[in-house]
Design a protein around this motif. Structure first.
Motif, PDB file in Angstrom:
ATOM      1  N   THR A  74      26.539  28.727  38.695  1.00 36.01           N
ATOM      2  CA  THR A  74      25.534  27.745  38.232  1.00 36.01           C
ATOM      3  C   THR A  74      24.926  28.139  36.894  1.00 36.01           C
ATOM      4  N   ARG A  75      25.496  29.156  36.236  1.00 35.80           N
ATOM      5  CA  ARG A  75      24.895  29.604  34.973  1.00 35.80           C
ATOM      6  C   ARG A  75      24.925  28.482  33.934  1.00 35.80           C
ATOM      7  N   GLU A  76      23.790  28.234  33.339  1.00 36.31           N
ATOM      8  CA  GLU A  76      23.637  27.217  32.283  1.00 36.31           C
ATOM      9  C   GLU A  76      24.021  25.811  32.772  1.00 36.31           C
ATOM     10  N   THR A  79      33.651  44.670  30.053  1.00 36.49           N
ATOM     11  CA  THR A  79      33.563  43.226  30.357  1.00 36.49           C
ATOM     12  C   THR A  79      32.161  42.903  30.876  1.00 36.49           C
ATOM     13  N   VAL A  80      31.161  43.288  30.108  1.00 37.27           N
ATOM     14  CA  VAL A  80      29.761  43.019  30.513  1.00 37.27           C
ATOM     15  C   VAL A  80      29.303  41.692  29.882  1.00 37.27           C
ATOM     16  N   PRO A  81      28.201  41.120  30.351  1.00 34.94           N
ATOM     17  CA  PRO A  81      27.779  39.806  29.826  1.00 34.94           C
ATOM     18  C   PRO A  81      27.311  39.875  28.365  1.00 34.94           C
ATOM     19  N   ASN A 129      39.848  31.404  33.198  1.00 35.43           N
ATOM     20  CA  ASN A 129      39.324  30.059  33.429  1.00 35.43           C
ATOM     21  C   ASN A 129      39.017  29.938  34.919  1.00 35.43           C
ATOM     22  N   PRO A 130      37.784  30.288  35.330  1.00 35.03           N
ATOM     23  CA  PRO A 130      37.482  30.339  36.766  1.00 35.03           C
ATOM     24  C   PRO A 130      37.899  29.058  37.479  1.00 35.03           C
ATOM     25  N   GLY A 131      38.515  29.220  38.635  1.00 31.16           N
ATOM     26  CA  GLY A 131      38.925  28.062  39.438  1.00 31.16           C
ATOM     27  C   GLY A 131      40.312  27.549  39.079  1.00 31.16           C
ATOM     28  N   GLY A 170      36.367  50.911  38.823  1.00 33.01           N
ATOM     29  CA  GLY A 170      35.436  49.890  38.340  1.00 33.01           C
ATOM     30  C   GLY A 170      34.041  50.482  38.276  1.00 33.01           C
ATOM     31  N   ILE A 171      33.375  50.299  37.132  1.00 31.51           N
ATOM     32  CA  ILE A 171      32.002  50.810  37.015  1.00 31.51           C
ATOM     33  C   ILE A 171      31.063  49.612  36.890  1.00 31.51           C
ATOM     34  N   GLU A 172      30.176  49.490  37.866  1.00 31.66           N
ATOM     35  CA  GLU A 172      29.365  48.274  37.999  1.00 31.66           C
ATOM     36  C   GLU A 172      27.923  48.695  38.310  1.00 31.66           C
ATOM     37  N   SER A 231      24.113  48.933  26.149  1.00 30.59           N
ATOM     38  CA  SER A 231      23.780  49.791  27.288  1.00 30.59           C
ATOM     39  C   SER A 231      25.053  50.431  27.849  1.00 30.59           C
ATOM     40  N   ALA A 232      26.135  49.631  27.923  1.00 29.18           N
ATOM     41  CA  ALA A 232      27.404  50.188  28.423  1.00 29.18           C
ATOM     42  C   ALA A 232      27.894  51.297  27.493  1.00 29.18           C
ATOM     43  N   ILE A 233      27.805  51.056  26.175  1.00 37.45           N
ATOM     44  CA  ILE A 233      28.284  52.068  25.206  1.00 37.45           C
ATOM     45  C   ILE A 233      27.444  53.347  25.333  1.00 37.45           C
ATOM     46  N   VAL A 265      37.097  49.983  34.248  1.00 38.45           N
ATOM     47  CA  VAL A 265      36.640  48.646  33.847  1.00 38.45           C
ATOM     48  C   VAL A 265      35.132  48.612  34.044  1.00 38.45           C
ATOM     49  N   ILE A 266      34.402  48.318  32.961  1.00 35.61           N
ATOM     50  CA  ILE A 266      32.931  48.355  33.018  1.00 35.61           C
ATOM     51  C   ILE A 266      32.402  46.931  33.181  1.00 35.61           C
ATOM     52  N   GLY A 267      31.785  46.637  34.313  1.00 33.15           N
ATOM     53  CA  GLY A 267      31.234  45.299  34.563  1.00 33.15           C
ATOM     54  C   GLY A 267      32.236  44.465  35.330  1.00 33.15           C
ATOM     55  N   LEU A 268      32.037  44.349  36.656  1.00 26.54           N
ATOM     56  CA  LEU A 268      33.054  43.686  37.486  1.00 26.54           C
ATOM     57  C   LEU A 268      32.582  42.307  37.926  1.00 26.54           C
ATOM     58  N   GLY A 269      32.508  41.395  36.973  1.00 22.69           N
ATOM     59  CA  GLY A 269      32.098  40.025  37.277  1.00 22.69           C
ATOM     60  C   GLY A 269      33.289  39.094  37.263  1.00 22.69           C
ATOM     61  N   TYR A 270      33.063  37.859  36.819  1.00 25.24           N
ATOM     62  CA  TYR A 270      34.115  36.839  36.784  1.00 25.24           C
ATOM     63  C   TYR A 270      35.313  37.297  35.961  1.00 25.24           C
ATOM     64  N   VAL A 271      35.052  38.083  34.913  1.00 26.61           N
ATOM     65  CA  VAL A 271      36.131  38.558  34.056  1.00 26.61           C
ATOM     66  C   VAL A 271      36.633  39.924  34.526  1.00 26.61           C
ATOM     67  N   GLY A 272      35.717  40.850  34.745  1.00 20.53           N
ATOM     68  CA  GLY A 272      36.094  42.243  35.027  1.00 20.53           C
ATOM     69  C   GLY A 272      36.851  42.423  36.324  1.00 20.53           C
TER      70      GLY A 272
HETATM   71  N1  LIG Z   1      33.125  33.738  33.042  1.00 20.22           N
HETATM   72  C1  LIG Z   1      34.040  33.285  32.236  1.00 20.22           C
HETATM   73  O1  LIG Z   1      34.649  32.249  32.496  1.00 20.22           O
HETATM   74  C2  LIG Z   1      34.417  34.023  30.961  1.00 20.22           C
HETATM   75  C3  LIG Z   1      35.614  33.671  30.311  1.00 20.22           C
HETATM   76  C4  LIG Z   1      35.975  34.335  29.178  1.00 20.22           C
HETATM   77  C5  LIG Z   1      35.128  35.298  28.631  1.00 20.22           C
HETATM   78  N2  LIG Z   1      33.944  35.615  29.255  1.00 20.22           N
HETATM   79  C6  LIG Z   1      33.126  36.663  28.668  1.00 20.22           C
HETATM   80  O2  LIG Z   1      33.300  37.865  29.427  1.00 20.22           O
HETATM   81  C7  LIG Z   1      32.073  38.597  29.466  1.00 20.22           C
HETATM   82  C8  LIG Z   1      31.674  38.833  30.911  1.00 20.22           C
HETATM   83  O3  LIG Z   1      31.412  37.580  31.524  1.00 20.22           O
HETATM   84  P1  LIG Z   1      31.397  37.386  33.095  1.00 20.22           P
HETATM   85  O4  LIG Z   1      31.420  35.912  33.319  1.00 20.22           O
HETATM   86  O5  LIG Z   1      32.429  38.228  33.749  1.00 20.22           O
HETATM   87  O6  LIG Z   1      29.936  37.960  33.443  1.00 20.22           O
HETATM   88  P2  LIG Z   1      29.397  38.380  34.870  1.00 20.22           P
HETATM   89  O7  LIG Z   1      27.923  38.346  34.791  1.00 20.22           O
HETATM   90  O8  LIG Z   1      30.111  37.620  35.938  1.00 20.22           O
HETATM   91  O9  LIG Z   1      29.886  39.881  35.016  1.00 20.22           O
HETATM   92  C9  LIG Z   1      29.379  40.943  34.291  1.00 20.22           C
HETATM   93  C10 LIG Z   1      29.206  42.133  35.225  1.00 20.22           C
HETATM   94  O10 LIG Z   1      28.757  43.237  34.453  1.00 20.22           O
HETATM   95  C11 LIG Z   1      27.802  43.964  35.207  1.00 20.22           C
HETATM   96  N3  LIG Z   1      27.050  44.775  34.259  1.00 20.22           N
HETATM   97  C12 LIG Z   1      26.072  44.375  33.411  1.00 20.22           C
HETATM   98  N4  LIG Z   1      25.668  45.410  32.645  1.00 20.22           N
HETATM   99  C13 LIG Z   1      26.410  46.474  33.017  1.00 20.22           C
HETATM  100  C14 LIG Z   1      26.482  47.831  32.595  1.00 20.22           C
HETATM  101  N5  LIG Z   1      25.686  48.279  31.610  1.00 20.22           N
HETATM  102  N6  LIG Z   1      27.346  48.652  33.205  1.00 20.22           N
HETATM  103  C15 LIG Z   1      28.160  48.209  34.199  1.00 20.22           C
HETATM  104  N7  LIG Z   1      28.155  46.950  34.647  1.00 20.22           N
HETATM  105  C16 LIG Z   1      27.300  46.085  34.051  1.00 20.22           C
HETATM  106  C17 LIG Z   1      27.025  42.885  35.919  1.00 20.22           C
HETATM  107  O11 LIG Z   1      26.343  43.395  37.047  1.00 20.22           O
HETATM  108  C18 LIG Z   1      28.136  41.900  36.292  1.00 20.22           C
HETATM  109  O12 LIG Z   1      28.698  42.180  37.550  1.00 20.22           O
HETATM  110  C19 LIG Z   1      31.083  37.785  28.660  1.00 20.22           C
HETATM  111  O13 LIG Z   1      31.064  38.241  27.336  1.00 20.22           O
HETATM  112  C20 LIG Z   1      31.645  36.388  28.704  1.00 20.22           C
HETATM  113  O14 LIG Z   1      31.235  35.613  27.594  1.00 20.22           O
HETATM  114  C21 LIG Z   1      33.590  34.998  30.420  1.00 20.22           C
END
Ligand SMILES: NC(=O)c1ccc[n+]([C@@H]2O[C@H](COP(=O)([O-])OP(=O)(O)OC[C@H]3O[C@@H](n4cnc5c(N)ncnc54)[C@H](O)[C@@H]3O)[C@@H](O)[C@H]2O)c1
Length: 432
Positions: free
Chosen positions: A342-344, A94-96, A167-169, A41-43, A112-114, A18-25
């Motif tokens: 707090t994004r946006e 699952t990157v931003p 849907n966070p929360g 997980g690759i972050e 960049s991930a690709i 899983v590339i990008g371990l944020g709210y979604v990853g």
């Molecule tokens: N947050 C939400 O509620 C939500 C819901 C549905 C869809 N999405 C979509 O999912 C995607 C991710 O959103 P998110 O909220 O999880 O973002 P996020 O910023 O919480 O997480 C993204 C993660 O990717 C990492 N990252 C960035 N570039 C990278 C790279 N090149 N290689 C590895 N890791 C990398 C970041 O450090 C970060 O931890 C977006 O396209 C967003 O629109 C988000």
């Protein structure tokens, strides 16, 4: 090859990166691991990779216990090293996907991930993009990039798009029980990617192409953005008419069919609703079509913080005060209830606008200890009877359930309530 891939999926031999371990990853990685798939997980953020390996969650929807459980079993591990992609069989991105300064789609994180994946691609790899994006990204942008390696999509490697609906929360709808959409760039890619997701999800809805899946996600979020804009404008109109907008909405919501309740507020925030519709309108601009509903909704929602500040100005005016020099407490800076994101967040725009006009602004948010707006750094202040009483005005911008609303109402001089926290009329509460 197809039979082997499907058999590996069934028998949990498929290793998932899983590339990008944020709210979604992160929730996605945990769920795949819980279902028995070995996950890497690759972050790029090393602190996050370290936290995951220590079982410390930085995402509200995943507890430390849940994370620790899969980490201890050896089913989830995080790294910053892309060469681990070679040991994986499926790669989920699952990157931003933010907007650029000119409010156009910014695919730089995906690209960049690709780029980082490409040197480690191998035959049989399944690649699924989850980041929200405009129709055609998977087909027109990601596929040719991957094929530069010499591998053919649909023959050597497999590519699909599956939008995230997290849907966070939300305590009820999690990754596993929320129906998910998936579409591949060719039938074999669809079949293989769907087989993988079907092992983890309760319900997968397969569509005929990646483009349909990309567009479905944008419809979902555009639907929300437009309906929120409608009630935001209704709030402005009701204020002019001297009618309580909340009472109007509650009345309309008694209709058991053909109406869906949306509520107004100080604007829209988060990584999805303010941004995603603009991915769709941008794509349409390249085809000389102006997506008018999206543009108007975006304009109304973006202007809400300004409207809130205009109302604050009027409220203070009635108190024979100006914004300049007034002490204003903003309550809730996260973009929505019970999350720390707090994004946006429109609350930050409200604070910046008030500062610009010379107010002395502080904030309280139990989930956000500190926040930076441009060069300014703020720390959340404590709420107690003395601290509350010193503000000329309290503005409620996010209605976290853990805030002591009764104490706030008892000790605040005047409250401007943009979230309808106080359902009953009160001497010191003015509603949006
Ligand atoms: N947050 C939400 O509620 C939500 C819901 C549905 C869809 N999405 C979509 O999912 C995607 C991710 O959103 P998110 O909220 O999880 O973002 P996020 O910023 O919480 O997480 C993204 C993660 O990717 C990492 N990252 C960035 N570039 C990278 C790279 N090149 N290689 C590895 N890791 C990398 C970041 O450090 C970060 O931890 C977006 O396209 C967003 O629109 C988000």
């Amino acid at each position: 090859m197809k039979e082997k891939i499907l058999d590996d999926i069934k028998n949990r031999r498929t290793k998932v990166a899983v590339i990008g371990l944020g709210y979604v990853g992160l929730p996605l990685a945990v769920e795949f691991a819980r279902s028995g798939f070995p996950v890497i997980g690759i972050e790029i953020d090393e602190r996050k990779a370290v936290a995951i390996n220590e079982g410390k969650s930085y995402v509200e929807d995943i507890t430390d216990e849940e994370l620790l459980e899969v980490v201890k079993k050896g089913l989830l591990r995080a790294t910053t090293d892309y060469s681990e992609v070679r040991n994986a069989d499926a790669i989920i991105i699952t990157v931003p996907t933010p907007l650029s300064k000119t409010r156009d789609p910014d695919l730089s994180y995906i690209m960049s991930a690709i780029e980082s994946i490409k040197p480690h691609l191998k035959k049989g790899h399944i690649i699924v993009l989850e980041s929200t994006t405009y129709p055609g990204t998977t087909d027109e942008v990601v596929k040719p990039e991957l094929e530069e390696t010499g591998f053919k999509v649909g023959k050597d490697i497999f590519l699909a798009f599956s939008p995230e609906r997290i849907n966070p929360g939300d305590k009820k709808w999690k990754f596993k029980n929320t129906p998910k959409v998936l579409g591949g760039v060719d039938p074999l890619s669809t079949e293989i990617a769907a087989a993988l997701y079907n092992e983890v999800l309760e319900h997968l809805h397969v569509v005929s192409s990646a483009r349909v899946a990309e567009t479905a996600k944008l419809l979902e979020n555009t639907f929300r953005a437009i309906n929120i804009a409608l009630v935001n404008e209704l709030a402005i109109m009701c204020n002019l008419l001297g009618i309580d907008v909340w009472e109007v909405i509650d009345a309309a919501a008694t209709k058991p069919f053909g109406f869906m309740k949306f509520t107004p507020g100080p604007g829209i925030g988060g990584h999805c609703i303010p941004i995603d519709p603009l991915y769709l309108s941008w794509k349409l601009k390249t085809l000389n079509y102006n997506a008018r509903m999206i543009e108007v909704a975006s304009e109304i929602n973006t202007n809400m913080p300004r409207y809130v500040v205009t109302r604050i100005q009027d409220i203070l005016n009635d108190m024979e005060k100006s914004i300049k020099g007034s002490r204003i407490l903003v309550v809730g800076v996260a973009y929505k209830r019970d999350v720390s994101d707090t994004r946006e967040s429109p609350a930050l725009d409200v604070m910046a606008l008030l500062e610009e006009k010379g107010a002395v602004v502080e904030y309280h948010d139990p989930l956000v200890p500190s926040v930076s707006i441009g060069e300014r750094f703020y720390s959340s202040v404590n709420l107690n009877p003395e601290s509350i009483a010193k503000y000329d005005l309290v503005v409620i911008t996010t209605d976290h359930s853990s805030i002591d609303w009764d104490m706030l109402r008892e000790y605040a001089k005047v409250i401007f309530d943009t979230k309808n926290v106080y359902k009953n009329p009160s001497r010191n509460v003015i509603k949006l």
